[in-house]
Design an enzyme around this catalytic site. Structure first.
Site, mmCIF file in Angstrom:
data_model
loop_
_atom_site.group_PDB
_atom_site.id
_atom_site.type_symbol
_atom_site.label_atom_id
_atom_site.label_comp_id
_atom_site.label_asym_id
_atom_site.label_seq_id
_atom_site.Cartn_x
_atom_site.Cartn_y
_atom_site.Cartn_z
ATOM 1 N N GLY A 146 -7.537 20.431 19.413
ATOM 2 C CA GLY A 146 -7.106 21.817 19.542
ATOM 3 C C GLY A 146 -7.705 22.518 20.737
ATOM 4 O O GLY A 146 -8.208 21.899 21.671
ATOM 5 N N GLY A 147 -7.668 23.822 20.707
ATOM 6 C CA GLY A 147 -8.182 24.610 21.828
ATOM 7 C C GLY A 147 -9.698 24.758 21.778
ATOM 8 O O GLY A 147 -10.275 25.456 22.608
ATOM 9 N N GLN B 74 0.781 -1.242 0.000
ATOM 10 C CA GLN B 74 0.000 0.000 0.000
ATOM 11 C C GLN B 74 0.816 1.298 0.000
ATOM 12 O O GLN B 74 0.502 2.231 -0.742
ATOM 13 C CB GLN B 74 -0.950 0.015 1.214
ATOM 14 C CG GLN B 74 -1.850 1.236 1.212
ATOM 15 C CD GLN B 74 -2.820 1.330 2.373
ATOM 16 O OE1 GLN B 74 -3.412 2.362 2.587
ATOM 17 N NE2 GLN B 74 -3.002 0.268 3.130
ATOM 18 N N ASP C 161 0.585 3.800 5.989
ATOM 19 C CA ASP C 161 0.843 3.459 4.594
ATOM 20 C C ASP C 161 0.556 4.629 3.659
ATOM 21 O O ASP C 161 1.454 5.189 3.040
ATOM 22 C CB ASP C 161 -0.029 2.267 4.171
ATOM 23 C CG ASP C 161 0.531 0.952 4.674
ATOM 24 O OD1 ASP C 161 1.745 0.890 4.940
ATOM 25 O OD2 ASP C 161 -0.227 -0.018 4.804
ATOM 26 N N GLU D 159 1.313 -1.207 8.254
ATOM 27 C CA GLU D 159 0.518 -0.080 8.744
ATOM 28 C C GLU D 159 0.462 0.058 10.273
ATOM 29 O O GLU D 159 0.865 1.068 10.832
ATOM 30 C CB GLU D 159 -0.911 -0.240 8.186
ATOM 31 C CG GLU D 159 -1.937 0.713 8.752
ATOM 32 C CD GLU D 159 -1.722 2.144 8.312
ATOM 33 O OE1 GLU D 159 -1.525 2.379 7.113
ATOM 34 O OE2 GLU D 159 -1.756 3.039 9.178
HETATM 35 N N1 COA Z 1 11.987 -10.103 -9.378
HETATM 36 C C1 COA Z 1 12.680 -10.839 -8.486
HETATM 37 N N2 COA Z 1 12.637 -10.648 -7.172
HETATM 38 C C2 COA Z 1 11.830 -9.683 -6.722
HETATM 39 C C3 COA Z 1 11.091 -8.855 -7.582
HETATM 40 C C4 COA Z 1 11.186 -9.119 -8.985
HETATM 41 N N3 COA Z 1 10.515 -8.402 -9.858
HETATM 42 N N4 COA Z 1 10.382 -7.980 -6.836
HETATM 43 C C5 COA Z 1 10.683 -8.235 -5.552
HETATM 44 N N5 COA Z 1 11.567 -9.254 -5.467
HETATM 45 C C6 COA Z 1 12.141 -9.833 -4.261
HETATM 46 C C7 COA Z 1 12.969 -8.862 -3.470
HETATM 47 O O1 COA Z 1 14.219 -8.688 -4.076
HETATM 48 C C8 COA Z 1 13.022 -9.543 -2.126
HETATM 49 O O2 COA Z 1 13.994 -10.570 -2.173
HETATM 50 P P1 COA Z 1 15.121 -10.828 -1.030
HETATM 51 O O3 COA Z 1 14.382 -10.858 0.273
HETATM 52 O O4 COA Z 1 15.693 -12.136 -1.430
HETATM 53 O O5 COA Z 1 16.072 -9.720 -1.077
HETATM 54 C C9 COA Z 1 11.685 -10.279 -2.066
HETATM 55 O O6 COA Z 1 11.122 -10.169 -3.363
HETATM 56 C C10 COA Z 1 10.669 -9.804 -1.077
HETATM 57 O O7 COA Z 1 10.654 -8.412 -0.888
HETATM 58 P P2 COA Z 1 10.166 -7.813 0.503
HETATM 59 O O8 COA Z 1 10.093 -6.356 0.377
HETATM 60 O O9 COA Z 1 11.052 -8.333 1.587
HETATM 61 O O10 COA Z 1 8.693 -8.398 0.639
HETATM 62 P P3 COA Z 1 7.963 -9.069 1.898
HETATM 63 O O11 COA Z 1 6.650 -9.509 1.374
HETATM 64 O O12 COA Z 1 8.788 -10.097 2.570
HETATM 65 O O13 COA Z 1 7.781 -7.848 2.927
HETATM 66 C C11 COA Z 1 6.987 -5.671 3.594
HETATM 67 C C12 COA Z 1 6.744 -6.921 2.726
HETATM 68 C C13 COA Z 1 5.928 -4.656 3.250
HETATM 69 C C14 COA Z 1 6.885 -6.029 5.083
HETATM 70 C C15 COA Z 1 8.407 -5.121 3.295
HETATM 71 O O14 COA Z 1 8.522 -4.922 1.901
HETATM 72 C C16 COA Z 1 8.699 -3.808 4.005
HETATM 73 O O15 COA Z 1 8.966 -3.770 5.213
HETATM 74 N N6 COA Z 1 8.727 -2.708 3.255
HETATM 75 C C17 COA Z 1 9.063 -1.398 3.753
HETATM 76 C C18 COA Z 1 7.967 -0.814 4.599
HETATM 77 C C19 COA Z 1 6.653 -0.738 3.876
HETATM 78 O O16 COA Z 1 6.531 -0.186 2.810
HETATM 79 N N7 COA Z 1 5.641 -1.266 4.540
HETATM 80 C C20 COA Z 1 4.276 -0.981 4.138
HETATM 81 C C21 COA Z 1 3.668 -2.007 3.390
HETATM 82 S S1 COA Z 1 2.065 -1.430 2.956
#
Ligand code: COA
Length: 415
Positions: free
Chosen positions: A247-248, A17, A168, A139
């Site tokens: 607020g106030g 998001q 988010d 979030e």
């Molecule tokens: N091709 C190949 N690999 C891909 C890719 C693509 N097109 N797009 C993503 N990936 C891989 C990434 O390189 C990563 O690999 P790695 O862990 O081996 O380095 C993997 O996909 C997963 O990415 P990640 O961001 O860790 O996803 P997740 O599902 O495990 O975590 C979140 C999701 C949201 C918790 C995390 O992305 C996060 O903390 N983001 C920052 C904060 C944020 O935006 N949070 C709000 C979410 S609404």
């Protein structure tokens, strides 16, 4: 008519998001947003909270309007080459991967700068540098770490998260501002730069008034506009204030006619100092205008509960819309508690394009929230979200790949 960000190309590496809200805004302002997704599954939200089997969820469609989608495996050498072409082609790379994921992909800031020194790298992360820098964040984690949860909820209840996605979507908004600011600076310097919005920071920015109150509390030992005052002793930290207004100008949520059956038959009522005489007249307590216990905002503070109880006796005799009409005549600030159903059916929100109906080839018509920011010279037309990989061929051809190159990349599983 031109669009404000026409000609700006966004390499959209966002998912879930926070990042998608940011790039959706940029797309609404006219940027060409190319969403890069993993082949097969794409953005995880495509499949989350589905209401129709095998059709992109509303979660996804409502966060990814006006974008193009390509699928690319960036963990292959050929995929990295395509990614480098995109880095050369685009102005901004926006990402919200977990900390370190972009570096692990080989897309370091040094690599980006070498490949395209004008590129802006914009990131959402859960936390900035510090003990939690490596944490994954969603979030509600941000709402808790940014001070929103500890200051939201009933005075004697649990910390509470809010339905507004301030972690988010709130961070996405902050990032969008950072991006256009960096684009503006690039006009003068010719250089890209890194833009970072941490979710904790964005939530805290939105909770700014509570840090104000923390310091007021430390100085004076009390917060007189809070519902705790004067009966309940204040502790060391800003307490939860229920529905008291920040607020106030003291405010409260009051019952309206029909509250016994309708969970949203309520109005938010603010006892703004400037209209106190009008409030007294409306509720039939005209002697409160001059009574020293009620005549000034300061004098009213210890009696707020009793005052709101009395106003509620009046609001209970009106529907929230009847009360709105009467109170607005006297410029008394108030607002109906609108349900999502009422908002979805609100004609004025439809007329301004804040609520929009969009047609999607697989799901048919659905409602979404359009661009809440209105520019007079850059109108937003909300177009549907892309199907997974819908624009892969189109974008690769734009990057200079031939039909046979694309076929080869498909066979190799890169696309
Ligand atoms: N091709 C190949 N690999 C891909 C890719 C693509 N097109 N797009 C993503 N990936 C891989 C990434 O390189 C990563 O690999 P790695 O862990 O081996 O380095 C993997 O996909 C997963 O990415 P990640 O961001 O860790 O996803 P997740 O599902 O495990 O975590 C979140 C999701 C949201 C918790 C995390 O992305 C996060 O903390 N983001 C920052 C904060 C944020 O935006 N949070 C709000 C979410 S609404």
């Amino acid at each position: 008519m031109t669009k404000a960000l026409e000609g700006i190309r966004i390499l959209d590496f966002t998912h879930v998001q926070s990042g998608p809200t940011c790039t959706q805004l940029l797309a609404w302002f006219g940027a060409d947003v190319i969403k890069v997704e993993r082949a097969g599954e794409g953005d995880a939200t495509r499949g989350q909270l589905r209401d129709i089997p095998d059709v992109d969820s509303l979660y996804f469609t409502m966060l990814n309007h006006n974008k193009r989608s390509i699928t690319l495996n960036t963990k292959t050498a050929a995929g990295r080459e395509v990614l480098d072409s995109l880095i050369r082609h685009c102005d901004v790379l926006v990402e919200n991967f977990a900390p370190g994921a972009l570096d692990r992909m080989g897309v370091t800031w040094e690599h980006i700068q070498k490949t395209n020194p004008r590129m802006i790298l914009a990131s959402v992360k859960g936390f900035g540098p510090g003990p939690y820098v490596d944490c994954k964040v969603y979030e509600n984690v941000a709402q808790c770490a940014g001070g929103a949860a500890s200051t939201t909820g009933d005075p004697d209840g649990l910390p509470m998260v809010t339905g507004a996605q301030i972690g988010d979507s709130g961070t996405g908004l902050h990032l969008a501002l950072g991006i256009v600011t960096a684009l503006f600076q690039r006009e003068k310097t010719g250089r890209g730069q890194k833009v970072m919005a941490a979710m904790q920071d964005a939530v805290l920015n939105l909770c700014r008034v509570k840090l104000r109150d923390q310091q007021r509390l430390e100085r004076t030992g009390e917060l007189r506009e809070y519902p705790q005052y004067p009966e309940i002793e204040f502790g060391e930290a800003v307490p939860r204030a229920g529905n008291a207004s920040g607020g106030g100008q003291p405010g409260s949520i009051l019952k309206c006619k029909g509250w016994q059956k309708d969970p949203n038959a309520y109005i938010y009522f603010i006892t703004q100092g400037a209209v106190w005489p009008a409030i007294c007249k409306v509720i039939g307590e005209e002697d409160w205008i001059t009574n020293p216990h009620f005549a000034t905002p300061q004098a009213r503070l210890p009696h707020l509960k009793m005052i709101f109880d009395r106003i509620e006796e009046w609001t209970k005799t009106k529907t929230k819309f009847e009360a709105m009409d009467i109170l607005n005549e006297f410029d008394i600030p108030c607002g109906p508690i609108l349900s999502m159903k009422e908002i979805a059916e609100d004609e004025s929100l439809r007329a301004t394009g804040t609520v929009v109906e969009v047609d999607h080839p697989a799901r048919g018509k659905y409602l979404t929230v359009g661009n809440p920011i209105k520019l007079s010279d850059s109108q937003t037309e909300v177009t549907r979200s892309p199907l997974l990989g819908e624009h892969t061929e189109e974008v690769l051809r734009q990057l200079g790949y031939s039909g046979s190159d694309i076929e080869r990349l498909r066979t190799e599983g890169v696309l």
